[in-house]
Every structure is written in C-alpha cells, then in structure tokens.
Enzyme design. Structure first.
Site, PDB file in Angstrom:
ATOM      1  N   ASP A   1       2.802  -5.380   8.461  1.00 23.87           N
ATOM      2  CA  ASP A   1       1.644  -3.352   7.639  1.00 23.87           C
ATOM      3  C   ASP A   1       0.507  -5.242   7.471  1.00 23.87           C
ATOM      4  O   ASP A   1       0.437  -5.871   7.014  1.00 23.87           O
ATOM      5  CB  ASP A   1       2.349  -3.189   6.609  1.00 23.87           C
ATOM      6  CG  ASP A   1       0.664  -2.501   5.945  1.00 23.87           C
ATOM      7  OD1 ASP A   1      -0.471  -2.785   7.575  1.00 23.87           O
ATOM      8  OD2 ASP A   1       0.440  -1.851   5.466  1.00 23.87           O
TER       9      ASP A   1
ATOM     10  N   GLN B   1      -4.545  -5.101   7.003  1.00 26.04           N
ATOM     11  CA  GLN B   1      -5.693  -5.995   6.579  1.00 26.04           C
ATOM     12  C   GLN B   1      -5.331  -6.986   7.422  1.00 26.04           C
ATOM     13  O   GLN B   1      -6.218  -8.490   6.295  1.00 26.04           O
ATOM     14  CB  GLN B   1      -5.435  -5.889   4.757  1.00 26.04           C
ATOM     15  CG  GLN B   1      -5.039  -5.132   4.551  1.00 26.04           C
ATOM     16  CD  GLN B   1      -6.910  -4.014   3.639  1.00 26.04           C
ATOM     17  OE1 GLN B   1      -7.770  -5.021   4.847  1.00 26.04           O
ATOM     18  NE2 GLN B   1      -7.314  -3.059   3.766  1.00 26.04           N
TER      19      GLN B   1
ATOM     20  N   CYS C   1      -5.534   2.872  -3.825  1.00 25.23           N
ATOM     21  CA  CYS C   1      -3.660   2.888  -3.286  1.00 25.23           C
ATOM     22  C   CYS C   1      -2.674   2.493  -3.167  1.00 25.23           C
ATOM     23  O   CYS C   1      -2.227   2.171  -2.047  1.00 25.23           O
ATOM     24  CB  CYS C   1      -3.733   3.365  -1.223  1.00 25.23           C
ATOM     25  SG  CYS C   1      -4.897   4.658  -1.656  1.00 25.23           S
TER      26      CYS C   1
ATOM     27  N   HIS D   1       1.141  -1.372  -0.032  1.00 21.90           N
ATOM     28  CA  HIS D   1      -0.109   0.430   0.244  1.00 21.90           C
ATOM     29  C   HIS D   1       0.859   0.967   0.206  1.00 21.90           C
ATOM     30  O   HIS D   1       1.678   1.483   0.353  1.00 21.90           O
ATOM     31  CB  HIS D   1      -0.859   0.436   1.174  1.00 21.90           C
ATOM     32  CG  HIS D   1      -2.166   0.835   1.165  1.00 21.90           C
ATOM     33  ND1 HIS D   1      -1.239   1.993   1.679  1.00 21.90           N
ATOM     34  CD2 HIS D   1      -3.288   0.753   0.925  1.00 21.90           C
ATOM     35  CE1 HIS D   1      -2.328   2.970   1.761  1.00 21.90           C
ATOM     36  NE2 HIS D   1      -3.617   1.817   1.601  1.00 21.90           N
TER      37      HIS D   1
ATOM     38  N   LYS E   1     -10.522  -0.751  11.001  1.00 18.70           N
ATOM     39  CA  LYS E   1     -10.394  -1.687  10.225  1.00 18.70           C
ATOM     40  C   LYS E   1     -11.251  -2.947  10.516  1.00 18.70           C
ATOM     41  O   LYS E   1     -10.568  -4.345  10.319  1.00 18.70           O
ATOM     42  CB  LYS E   1      -9.161  -2.253   9.178  1.00 18.70           C
ATOM     43  CG  LYS E   1      -9.072  -0.770   7.660  1.00 18.70           C
ATOM     44  CD  LYS E   1      -7.831  -1.244   7.058  1.00 18.70           C
ATOM     45  CE  LYS E   1      -7.178   0.045   6.424  1.00 18.70           C
ATOM     46  NZ  LYS E   1      -8.270   0.107   5.548  1.00 18.70           N
TER      47      LYS E   1
HETATM   48  N1  C6P Z   1      -5.972   0.440   3.118  1.00 19.84           N
HETATM   49  C1  C6P Z   1      -7.873   0.512   1.402  1.00 19.84           C
HETATM   50  O1  C6P Z   1      -9.540   0.483   0.707  1.00 19.84           O
HETATM   51  P1  C6P Z   1      -4.781   3.540   7.279  1.00 19.84           P
HETATM   52  O2  C6P Z   1      -5.392   4.260   6.088  1.00 19.84           O
HETATM   53  O3  C6P Z   1      -3.794   4.118   7.876  1.00 19.84           O
HETATM   54  O4  C6P Z   1      -5.884   3.355   7.980  1.00 19.84           O
HETATM   55  O5  C6P Z   1      -4.220   2.388   6.393  1.00 19.84           O
HETATM   56  C2  C6P Z   1      -3.291   2.372   5.417  1.00 19.84           C
HETATM   57  C3  C6P Z   1      -3.162   0.910   5.082  1.00 19.84           C
HETATM   58  C4  C6P Z   1      -1.666   0.320   4.909  1.00 19.84           C
HETATM   59  N2  C6P Z   1      -2.023  -0.999   4.612  1.00 19.84           N
HETATM   60  C5  C6P Z   1      -2.254  -1.446   4.137  1.00 19.84           C
HETATM   61  C6  C6P Z   1      -2.228  -3.227   3.251  1.00 19.84           C
HETATM   62  C7  C6P Z   1      -3.920  -0.998   3.585  1.00 19.84           C
HETATM   63  O6  C6P Z   1      -5.090  -2.238   3.102  1.00 19.84           O
HETATM   64  C8  C6P Z   1      -4.105   0.318   4.094  1.00 19.84           C
HETATM   65  C9  C6P Z   1      -5.464   1.263   4.464  1.00 19.84           C
HETATM   66  C10 C6P Z   1      -7.499   1.355   2.479  1.00 19.84           C
HETATM   67  O7  C6P Z   1      -7.627  -0.964   1.072  1.00 19.84           O
HETATM   68  C11 C6P Z   1      -7.660   2.432   1.889  1.00 19.84           C
HETATM   69  S1  C6P Z   1      -6.727   2.626   0.930  1.00 19.84           S
END
Ligand code: C6P
Length: 405
Positions: free
Chosen positions: A200, A203, A364, A123, A226
């Site tokens: 990370d 997910q 993203c 991401h 999430k």
């Molecule tokens: N992905 C998606 O729709 P934040 O925005 O900080 O809560 O998470 C960022 C982030 C980091 N790593 C991974 C693997 C992610 O999937 C995400 C966020 C969302 O896929 C929003 S773009």
C-alpha cells in the site's frame, strides 16, 4: 540546487488563502495534498479541448482523449518503473486498488482456510477488504504485531508465514506513525516462500522514489490525490503474470472483447480491470502531477521533507507534556502527537481557529489506535510546499492552546 519553497508556493493558489483571518497553514497533506496550477489547468484544458469518451470513437476527439489517457498510463509506468503499461490499472484510488486485489485474488487464488498477512499499522483500506473476503472466500487474517517505536520486524512477519499463507499485504508508510517499512526485505522474504506481496503506497509514492522492479513487489496501490493530482483516480500496479490469472473485479463496458447473451470474452490487460468509462480527465491530470513532482525531483523533495520532519520534531519536543507517537528509525514527514490533558479534537478545533489545518482522530486506523492504547491523535503531515515558519506557527498555536487549558 535545493527546493525554492517561495517559488513552489506560487504554484499552489489555495495556499494564499486566509482561514478565520489567519494565513492558511496546511499540515494535512497525508489526508490529501493541494494541487499545483499545472494540474488544475490540465483538467480545464482536457474539458475545453479534447473531451470525448475514450476507446470507443473513431472520431478525432475520441482519438485525442484516448491518447491522453494512455499517455498518462505510460507516465505512471515510468514513474514506478513498471515493466509494461499493461501492469498499470487505473482505479478510483488506493482503496479501490486494494479492494480489486482482495476480491479478484482471493476469488481465484485462495481457498477457505488460506491466510493473508497484514500488519497492525494498516489503514482500514488494507484491513476491511480482507475481512469481507474472510466472509466470502473463507480466508483468515494474520496480523504482524507492532514493536515499541512503531516499527514492524521482519522476524515477526516470518513467524506468521505458514503453508497456508497466500499473500502479504503491507503499507509502505504508516499514515499515523510515519514509519517507513522495509518493503523490499518483506517482498524478498515473501518470495522465499513463494508468497506474493502487496504494497500500500498511498503514503509513500509522493515522498520516496518507487521502483516496483527493484522492490520486486507483486502489487502496489496508490491514490492520485495524495500526490498532487486530482481526486477520484488511483492506480493498481500488478505483475502481468498475476493479473492474467485474476478474474475481472467489475463488469460492464470497456472490459470486454466480445459479448453474447450466452457468454463474454474479457478484454486483455489492463482493460479487463477497467469496466465503464474511465476517468480519463483525472488520469491525464495525474500524469501532469507526476511531471510536477519529477521536475522538482524526488531526491530533493525527500531531503527537504526530512529536514522539515527533523525541525518539527525538535520544536514540538520543546513543548511540555508533548508525546510524539511513532519514533521509528526510518520515518516519513508525518508526526502524530498528543499533549497530555488535552483532547486531540479540542486541540484540532482551536488550531483550526488559528488557520492551522491538522488532522485529528483515529486516521482510519482504529486497530492501530487500540494497539497504541489511545482513542486518537493529532497529526501534522508535511509536503514540499510547507516551511519552517509554518511549523513555528503550529508550535506557537499549540502553546497557546496549552495556556488556555
Ligand atoms: N489515508 C489519511 O488521512 P484513499 O482514501 O483510497 O485515497 O486512500 C486510502 C488509504 C490507504 N492507505 C493508506 C496508508 C492511507 O493513508 C489511505 C488514506 C488518509 O491518512 C485518509 S483516511
């Protein structure tokens, strides 16, 4: 006893909504999950009963709010099996957690020319912070290639390791492909070369049991929103030994032990990394979300979501011209797909008219889109409150759109 989605759905008020006259079918859980009543009520309860700034007041409410925030830290510690609550830093989300490591780790542990290994499926939150550090600290970025079915191979990671490698930063689960990466193997590999590993877990933490000590990772980043908790809160786990070596990321109140105009002595862990008033309401509500997940049981959640993934994959594959992107052996409940001849954005808009929420676009992860040779995809991502019937609605919806074109 398996999950009872009928009962579970009753805990999520938003799911009873209609969108454009149709029952909401919410399949955008990888972007954010919906919140159970217990979490919503916890937020109201904190503001209604114990609200006060934490770690500052001797007064009763401040003591209670502090206790609530620190109990949440212990809940997170237990959930990911960290050795100490000093290793749990509250941030605003996975993005800030990774930025914290990029800034503070590179500043203290890297010199120009040192290398950070990431993968093609990251991401932007695990790409751009390293690029910024490339400009500030002079680190270089090495990228593990993607194999055919959306997997990365251990030997490809090893191939990139050199005497200059300082960190491996890799996603546990791809938000686009659903690929579950072999993170325990990757940390073992990294540690063979004395290289720390950041996972990370944005997910994965809501789908798979996470044990940072079994995984043996050095950092783990995730977001509350999430995992059925509120927005604006996240976690960085880091081993005490590494966090001790790293300088603060932000400065201000809370992260200090003593300040004069000449110099500041920083606070101890974890407060050193939590400048300013923390989101103690959010952290408390995250603790509640974790209790909700634990009450259902991650094993049951996992089995049920695997079932949904199989069911959805089988049903989607019955649609002509359907292309599923990401077919790794180990996969989480995320399906990216394209229907030949139909732009994902058009499909997404038309599904929305039917009350079906899926995500469209690059998610993203533009470098991944480039590697896949696509502009974007549609993505359906499932949570434990989704049902087979909702997947049927999605499939019928897609068929209707196909007929229109
Ligand atoms: N992905 C998606 O729709 P934040 O925005 O900080 O809560 O998470 C960022 C982030 C980091 N790593 C991974 C693997 C992610 O999937 C995400 C966020 C969302 O896929 C929003 S773009």
């Amino acid at each position: 006893m398996e999950l009872n989605t009928g009962v579970i759905r009753g805990d999520f008020p938003i799911l009873t909504q209609k969108v454009f006259g149709n029952p909401l079918v919410y399949l955008d859980n990888a972007a954010t999950t919906q919140k159970p009543l217990s979490v919503i009520r916890k937020i109201e309860e904190v503001y209604s009963t114990i609200n006060a700034n934490i770690h500052r007041g001797v007064h009763h409410l401040s003591q209670l709010a502090t206790e609530s925030h620190e109990n949440a830290r212990k809940t997170v510690q237990r959930y990911i099996n960290a050795a100490s609550s000093n290793e749990i830093i509250f941030t605003s989300g996975a993005t800030e957690s990774i930025n914290l490591v990029a800034y503070s780790f590179c500043r203290s542990q890297c010199k120009p020319g040192d290398e950070i290994i990431i993968t093609t499926m990251e991401h932007h939150a695990n790409i751009v912070p390293w690029q910024i550090q490339r400009d500030i600290s002079g680190v270089e970025i090495r990228v593990v290639p993607l194999r055919e079915n959306g997997e990365i191979r251990l030997e490809d990671v090893e191939e990139l390791i050199s005497s200059k490698t300082r960190l491996i930063a890799v996603t546990h689960v791809s938000n686009v492909l659903g690929t579950v990466n072999p993170v325990a193997d990757i940390t073992r590999l990294g540690h063979n070369y004395n290289i720390p590993v950041l996972i990370d877990a944005a997910q994965s933490v809501q789908h798979l049991p996470i044990d940072v000590r079994a995984m043996d990772c050095d950092f783990l980043a995730f977001s509350s929103h999430k995992m059925y908790g509120p927005t604006g809160v996240g976690v960085l786990y880091g081993t005490e030994s590494l966090l001790e070596k790293m300088p603060p990321y932000r400065a201000g109140g809370e992260m200090i032990a003593h300040v004069t105009f000449e110099k500041t002595i920083f606070n101890e862990l974890p407060f050193k990394f939590e400048a300013g008033t923390p989101d103690y309401v959010g952290s408390t509500a995250l603790g509640e979300a974790i209790r909700y997940i634990e009450n259902l049981g991650l094993d049951k959640i996992r089995r049920y979501e695997e079932h949904l993934l199989r069911y959805a994959t089988d049903r989607l594959m019955q649609i002509d011209d359907m292309q599923i992107i990401g077919t790794s052996q180990q996969k989480s409940s995320v399906i990216s797909f394209l229907v030949r001849g139909i732009h994902p954005y058009d499909m997404g808009l038309l599904l929305d008219q039917m009350g079906i929420a899926v995500r469209t676009g690059h998610h993203c992860a533009q470098p991944l889109m480039d590697a896949l040779g696509v502009e974007g995809t549609l993505r359906a991502s499932f949570a434990f409150y989704n049902t087979e019937e909702e997947i049927d609605v999605l499939v019928e919806g897609i068929k209707k759109v196909v007929k229109m074109f």
